[in-house]
Design an enzyme around this catalytic site. Structure first.
Site, short mmCIF file in Angstrom:
data_model
loop_
_atom_site.label_atom_id
_atom_site.label_comp_id
_atom_site.label_asym_id
_atom_site.label_seq_id
_atom_site.Cartn_x
_atom_site.Cartn_y
_atom_site.Cartn_z
N ASP A 184 58.04 31.85 -35.22
CA ASP A 184 57.79 30.54 -35.80
C ASP A 184 57.34 29.51 -34.76
O ASP A 184 57.90 29.43 -33.67
CB ASP A 184 59.10 30.05 -36.45
CG ASP A 184 58.95 28.71 -37.12
OD1 ASP A 184 58.27 28.66 -38.15
OD2 ASP A 184 59.53 27.72 -36.62
N GLU A 190 52.98 32.51 -35.78
CA GLU A 190 52.64 31.37 -36.62
C GLU A 190 52.13 30.24 -35.76
O GLU A 190 52.90 29.58 -35.07
CB GLU A 190 53.86 30.90 -37.43
CG GLU A 190 53.48 29.88 -38.48
CD GLU A 190 54.18 28.54 -38.36
OE1 GLU A 190 53.93 27.69 -39.21
OE2 GLU A 190 54.97 28.33 -37.42
C1 GLC Z 1 57.04 26.41 -39.06
C2 GLC Z 1 57.56 26.64 -40.46
C3 GLC Z 1 57.88 25.32 -41.08
C4 GLC Z 1 58.90 24.60 -40.23
C5 GLC Z 1 58.46 24.51 -38.77
C6 GLC Z 1 59.58 24.13 -37.87
O1 GLC Z 1 55.85 25.74 -39.06
O2 GLC Z 1 56.63 27.35 -41.22
O3 GLC Z 1 58.34 25.47 -42.40
O4 GLC Z 1 59.09 23.31 -40.73
O5 GLC Z 1 57.99 25.75 -38.29
O6 GLC Z 1 60.49 25.18 -37.71
#
Ligand code: GLC
Length: 624
Positions: free
Chosen positions: A263, A305
């Site tokens: 993430d 991500e």
């Molecule tokens: C990523 C997740 C999101 C979250 C962020 C902080 O972007 O997809 O939902 O708010 O990380 O952890």
């Protein structure tokens, strides 16, 4: 046993260049470096020893078939466990349903123990070795992983590595004054350094969590909190952070997790005077982490991500010296953004330009995760340069898209909600389900059968696009039955400030039954159409992620086109982004390598009239 030890050593040797020189580069000058290196190696051996025979078998199997995740039979499904099935146990009862959709990859939205209260949808983790007690236990996760394995369904779980909850035991110890734990985060005695960093940082949640630092009166310290106040950024320049997170990743891998969704990786390295996003060291860390799992749990993939602009996004597969050595999967958020942009404008020129200019035809050891929307908002990642190349203003286009999808633009079909309007930049992000953004909610409300039909076609257009571009297509739970926005979150105090909850509805199992019983209803058509598209994907070998994707200029701005170039022949994929019929010359199609005029998507021959091919409103074909 000696045999198995040999495999570990062989894998260690295989990935040595991806691990030790990276660690040396990051931490070589740190006083704890040697100790950390030794600890890491011990931990890796321990994790390998503890790995079950079953999982070691899977490691071997996937080592022998390294392209398994690029194959056209891959189909992902993403859901919040409670909203889909109540709890982890409940998921077992839904596996037949998932299989009937053709799903062989499931992403359980954050399920590790979150902080109490608002946890940013579970992304504020206080214990990585426990499951959210509302959902079950670690034992339940292992049992589910096993059941999934039996059905050849891969399990993806979130690994939040940029920050922990402030309630995590490391953070609690840090707050109590333990220096070693404070060094795992970013602590400052006064606001001079935070202020200096702030000059170039970008606001992530400007509405409800402005700024990137928080002052704690009880300890009179500032702490780096990029996202929400309760999410404390880890200090990845400390080798101990690397060691501890690597241990957790191996722990999860040994519980049967097959894909780790890493993430918010862009934020892991801080450098004064920059946005502190996608700094070169981020890639060094990610390459080293990749090596760790590749050695001890070879079947595990990393999904990175990074929701960033086109050129930056590609770096998460590894570019230059890291090429093919970083993420196996990364979200193709630009494909997603361009889909919505082209739908609004009824023009694919920007889409063609961006996807052709910035994205290579092939990736090494990697593929995209393709999607139309996810649990997060849509940010209009369209640069001023790209918009400028087409002769319009980036700012104006982004503002137009926000208005269009919020539903305020005159004549729009969409209905969405604003997310995090940034007064300083004018940036406005958008929340909404696939069906609501594509026009179904409004059309149903207006009982307008023509608009309903167009909305259904837009949804199927999007599915056909992410099914064929190259990558693992991800369906977000409920989109297959066209669930619309759910505003009930507004009455939940922990959620009300976060419009993303509008597109995280509860699964509607009655709707599933109704869609099956009534295939002519709008939801029934979306359901049957979605299933059909992914079944045809599985049957179309040209859609293997390893084959090139070459974006073409269809010479008709209404149509987006690309070739999938397989050794045995070309597949030409065409998408009409308008509500009008569109023509293409037969000669142009032949020039693109279409020989048989067979549509692999409908599995029917296509007819040309006067050597002209006509694509219906929002029509899509995969021509061989
Ligand atoms: C990523 C997740 C999101 C979250 C962020 C902080 O972007 O997809 O939902 O708010 O990380 O952890």
């Amino acid at each position: 046993m000696t045999e198995i030890k040999d495999i570990f050593d062989l894998r260690l040797k295989r990935s040595a260049d991806d691990l030790w020189p990276m660690l040396e580069q990051l931490y070589g000058a740190h006083p704890d470096y040697q100790a950390m290196r030794n600890d890491l190696l011990d931990e890796m051996r321990r994790a390998w020893k503890a790995r079950s025979a079953d999982l070691k078998n899977l490691d071997l199997e996937r080592d022998l078939e390294p392209d398994w995740f690029q194959r056209p039979d891959m189909l992902g499904y993403v859901f919040y466990i409670d909203r889909f099935a109540g709890d982890l146990q409940g998921v077992h009862d839904k596996l037949d349903y998932l299989e009937s959709l053709g799903v062989n990859y499931v992403h359980l939205m954050p399920c590790l123990k979150p902080r109490p209260g608002d946890s940013d949808g579970g992304y504020s983790v206080m214990d990585y070795r426990r499951i959210n007690p509302a959902l079950g236990s670690m034992k339940d996760l292992s049992a589910l992983a096993k059941a999934l394995r039996r059905r050849k369904i891969s399990l993806c779980v979130d690994m939040v590595l940029n920050h922990t909850a402030k309630e995590h035991e490391w953070a609690v110890k840090a707050r109590k004054g333990d220096q070693a734990y404070q060094d795992m985060y970013w602590f400052f005695d006064d606001d001079s350094t935070p202020k200096a960093y702030e000059k170039t940082l970008i606001e992530i949640f400007p509405d409800n969590a402005p700024g990137s630092f928080t002052h704690y009166d009880d300890i009179d310290k500032w702490v780096w909190t990029t996202f929400n106040e309760h999410q404390w950024d880890l200090n990845w320049s400390n080798p101990r952070v690397f060691l501890e997170i690597a241990k957790i990743m191996l722990f999860l891998a040994n519980r049967g997790v097959n894909v780790l969704r890493l993430d918010a990786v862009a934020f892991m390295w801080k450098r004064m005077g920059t946005r502190c996003q996608s700094e070169p060291e981020v890639h060094v860390i990610l390459r080293a982490l990749r090596a760790v799992t590749r050695i001890c749990a070879a079947s595990v993939l990393h999904l990175e991500e990074a929701i960033v602009g086109p050129a930056e996004m590609l770096t998460y597969f590894g570019r230059g010296e890291h090429d093919g050595r970083e993420g196996n999967l990364a979200y193709h958020n630009n494909l997603m953004v361009q889909y919505w942009s082209a739908l609004a404008t009824r023009n694919t020129q920007l889409m063609t330009h961006v996807l052709r200019t910035h994205f290579p035809e092939n990736l090494t050891n990697a593929t995209y995760a393709t999607y139309i929307r996810c649990h997060d908002d849509i940010g209009w990642a369209i640069t001023d340069e790209d918009a400028g190349a087409l002769g319009f203003s980036g700012g104006a286009h982004r503002a137009y898209l926000s208005d269009f999808y919020e539903g305020t633009f005159d004549g729009t079909f969409a209905r969405g909600a604003l997310f995090q309007e940034n007064a300083a930049t004018g940036d406005k992000r958008i929340s909404g389900t696939f069906a609501s953004l594509a026009g179904l909610e409004r059309a149903l409300e207006d009982t307008d059968p023509v608009q309903v039909d167009l909305a259904v076609q837009r949804i199927l257009l999007g599915n056909a696009l992410i099914a064929s571009y190259g990558g693992v297509p991800l369906i977000y739970m409920g989109d297959e039955i066209a669930l619309t926005n759910d505003d009930s979150y507004l009455s939940v105090p922990d959620f009300a400030h976060d419009s993303r909850w509008t597109h995280r509805p509860f699964m509607d199992w009655d709707r599933v039954a109704a869609a099956q019983e009534n295939p002519a209803s709008p939801q029934g058509r979306v359901f049957a159409g979605t299933r059909h598209i992914y079944a045809r994907r599985k049957a179309t070998y040209q859609l293997h992620g390893g084959y090139a994707c070459r974006v073409r200029d269809a010479q008709n701005p209404a149509i987006f086109a690309f070739q999938r170039i397989a050794p045995a022949g070309i597949l030409l994929c065409l998408f009409n982004f308008t509500e009008d019929w569109q023509n293409l010359a037969g000669q142009w199609l032949r020039d693109q390598g279409v020989a048989h005029f067979h549509d692999a998507l409908s599995d029917r021959p296509v007819e040309l009239t006067d050597d002209t091919f006509a694509l219906p409103p929002y029509g899509r074909v995969w021509l061989t």
